[in-house]
Design a protein around this motif. Structure first.
Motif, short mmCIF file in Angstrom:
data_model
loop_
_atom_site.label_atom_id
_atom_site.label_comp_id
_atom_site.label_asym_id
_atom_site.label_seq_id
_atom_site.Cartn_x
_atom_site.Cartn_y
_atom_site.Cartn_z
N CYS A 195 3.43 15.97 -2.72
CA CYS A 195 3.71 16.09 -1.29
C CYS A 195 2.87 17.21 -0.66
CB CYS A 195 5.20 16.35 -1.06
SG CYS A 195 6.24 14.90 -1.33
N GLN A 196 2.68 18.27 -1.40
CA GLN A 196 1.85 19.37 -0.89
C GLN A 196 0.42 18.89 -0.65
OE1 GLN A 196 2.27 22.99 -3.24
NE2 GLN A 196 4.44 22.57 -3.58
N ASN A 197 -0.07 18.07 -1.55
CA ASN A 197 -1.43 17.53 -1.39
C ASN A 197 -1.51 16.52 -0.25
OD1 ASN A 197 -2.42 19.02 -3.57
ND2 ASN A 197 -1.91 17.41 -5.04
N ARG A 198 -0.41 15.85 0.02
CA ARG A 198 -0.41 14.83 1.06
C ARG A 198 -0.25 15.39 2.47
NH1 ARG A 198 3.87 11.49 -2.55
NH2 ARG A 198 2.39 10.33 -3.87
N LEU A 199 0.19 16.62 2.58
CA LEU A 199 0.52 17.18 3.89
C LEU A 199 -0.62 17.00 4.89
CD1 LEU A 199 2.53 18.73 5.66
CD2 LEU A 199 1.41 20.85 4.91
N GLU A 200 -1.83 17.33 4.50
CA GLU A 200 -2.97 17.23 5.42
C GLU A 200 -3.64 15.86 5.35
OE1 GLU A 200 -3.84 19.31 7.70
OE2 GLU A 200 -2.41 20.87 7.16
N LYS A 201 -3.66 15.28 4.14
CA LYS A 201 -4.37 14.01 3.99
C LYS A 201 -3.61 12.83 4.57
CE LYS A 201 -6.91 15.32 -0.23
NZ LYS A 201 -7.14 14.98 -1.66
N ASN A 202 -2.32 12.76 4.25
CA ASN A 202 -1.51 11.63 4.73
C ASN A 202 -0.04 12.00 4.67
OD1 ASN A 202 -0.48 9.19 5.49
ND2 ASN A 202 -1.40 7.99 3.84
N PRO A 203 0.44 12.78 5.65
CA PRO A 203 1.83 13.26 5.60
C PRO A 203 2.88 12.15 5.65
CG PRO A 203 0.84 13.70 7.74
CD PRO A 203 -0.27 13.25 6.85
N LEU A 204 2.51 10.95 6.15
CA LEU A 204 3.46 9.84 6.17
C LEU A 204 3.92 9.49 4.77
CD1 LEU A 204 4.80 7.74 8.09
CD2 LEU A 204 2.90 6.22 7.55
#
Length: 424
Positions: A195-204
């Motif tokens: 989830c931390q990695n997804r925050l900027e890339k794809n928060p959905l």
């Protein structure tokens, strides 16, 4: 060495395979009625196809793909899902040039994901799916959903729940993305590394996380439906109206996002509400993917589709205590008393089978009593016993195993007799 089936796979044995065949029969009949033509794509594709279409932030691409290099040092991947390959084929073969759009396609075959094995989840699994490419009419969204529901209902499932949502267009996704980042960023350290990695890339994708699903911030996250613009809201309302016309009951879930990056506008899942199914309740998922064809190199061609697991369908039937009407009945068992009779048995069996009369005979040189027991175990409708007297008379007593009656029939008339009585 003690060889076993690879972890995460299964053997479909006789007794089970008939259930698979019945499901496949239902699927093919409904696809014909709805006019979705079958397409068969390779089991492996270029790795980049899935990275670009499925999304490099998804669990599928990051953790689950079976990827390898061939002898030409090209990166190939066993297909983890069906849509990307179908869209690739749609573009490659210029189906967008066909006069009748949308092009309606169906597929069924094995997919591969490196996942932890559990009930209804395998590393090799069979997926049925459809894709309707070339239309942005909300009526086709409703048709795709209706086809999925028809498959389950025709198979006999009753405890079904359809959940739908709208992910909106690109502008809606952008506005919602900013809201999600603002919502999660102050406490992102409390979430898993994915989830931390997804925050900027794809928060959905955070909303689809299985690890942090109980985090309080999930329940208070901005709902995508609150950000729908006028066009997206109107489209979603139209889809719902078509579902209403079709008499399909649904629940709107603003948190339904699905796990693949290519979805926009309509997204849906069909779930089982059977209490005995266990942890995995989602049977089918799908949605609209406007923009995916362009991403793979084709012209603007909006699309929508779904994919369902055959394994989960069968598990849901089992959980509801429902059985498929599989037809594996044996029509005729020929008992041969000696070698001469065996020659005639082989000849008759061939003539019976040529007329669609399922026939079995003994290949283990067993006694008559053992052969009769075998006929009984196999549930044969009829039995004939061939011996010296039958060969001399050129006739056999046809015994109806259900009624216990029998009738002498000349060899030359056996096929006609059995054909006449087969449907009774």
């Amino acid at each position: 060495m003690n060889y076993k089936v690879p972890r995460g796979t299964q053997d479909i044995l006789p007794g089970q395979s008939e259930k698979w065949q019945k499901v496949e029969e239902i699927i093919r009949q409904l696809c014909q009625v709805y006019r979705y033509q079958e397409i068969r794509t390779p089991i492996f594709e270029q790795t980049e196809l899935f990275q670009r279409s499925v999304g490099d932030t998804t669990d599928i691409v990051q953790k689950e793909m079976y990827t390898f290099k061939d002898r030409g040092d090209r990166s190939l991947t066993l297909r983890p899902e069906g849509t990307a390959a179908v869209v690739r084929s749609y573009v490659e073969h210029k189906m967008f040039g066909q006069p009748d759009q949308p092009v309606k396609l169906s597929y069924i075959g094995p997919m591969f994901r490196y996942e932890r094995q559990q009930a209804g989840r395998y590393r090799q699994f069979v997926q049925f799916g459809v894709e309707a490419i070339g239309s942005k009419d909300p009526a086709i969204d409703a048709e795709v959903i209706a086809l999925a529901m028809d498959v389950y209902e025709t198979a006999g499932l009753k405890n079904l729940k359809l959940v739908i949502n709208s992910l909106g267009d690109a502008d809606v996704r952008a506005a919602h993305r900013d809201a999600l980042i603002k919502h999660f960023e102050p406490h992102i350290g409390d979430f898993c590394s994915d989830c931390q990695n997804r925050l900027e890339k794809n928060p959905l994708r955070i909303l689809d996380c299985k690890v942090d699903r109980e985090n309080p911030l999930m329940a208070t996250a901005p709902a995508l439906t609150d950000y729908l613009n006028e066009e997206s809201a109107a489209y979603f309302e139209a889809v719902k109206k078509y579902l209403d016309v079709l008499g399909i009951t649904y629940v709107v879930d603003p948190n339904l996002v699905r796990g693949l990056d290519y979805y926009n506008h309509t997204t849906f899942e069909i779930m089982s509400t059977a209490t005995d199914l266990g942890a995995i309740t989602t049977l089918c998922g799908g949605g609209r993917y406007n923009g995916l064809v362009e991403q793979i190199g084709g012209p603007e061609s909006p699309g929508i589709g779904f994919a369902m697991s055959i394994e989960r369908l069968l598990l849901a039937l089992e959980a509801e205590g429902r059985s498929l009407d599989t037809d594996n009945a044996l029509d005729m068992y020929i008992v041969a008393m000696d070698d001469q009779a065996k020659l005639k048995a082989v000849e008759l069996a061939s003539s019976f089978r040529a007329k669609g009369i399922s026939t079995e005979l003994d290949y283990a040189s067993r006694k008559v009593k053992a052969q009769m027991k075998s006929a009984d175990r196999l549930g044969a409708k009829w039995v004939i016993v061939l011996g010296e007297s039958e060969l001399e008379e050129q006739a056999a007593n046809v015994k109806n195993m259900e009624l216990g009656s029998q009738e002498k029939v000349p060899f030359h008339d056996l096929v006609n007799y059995l054909t006449k009585h087969k449907v009774k």
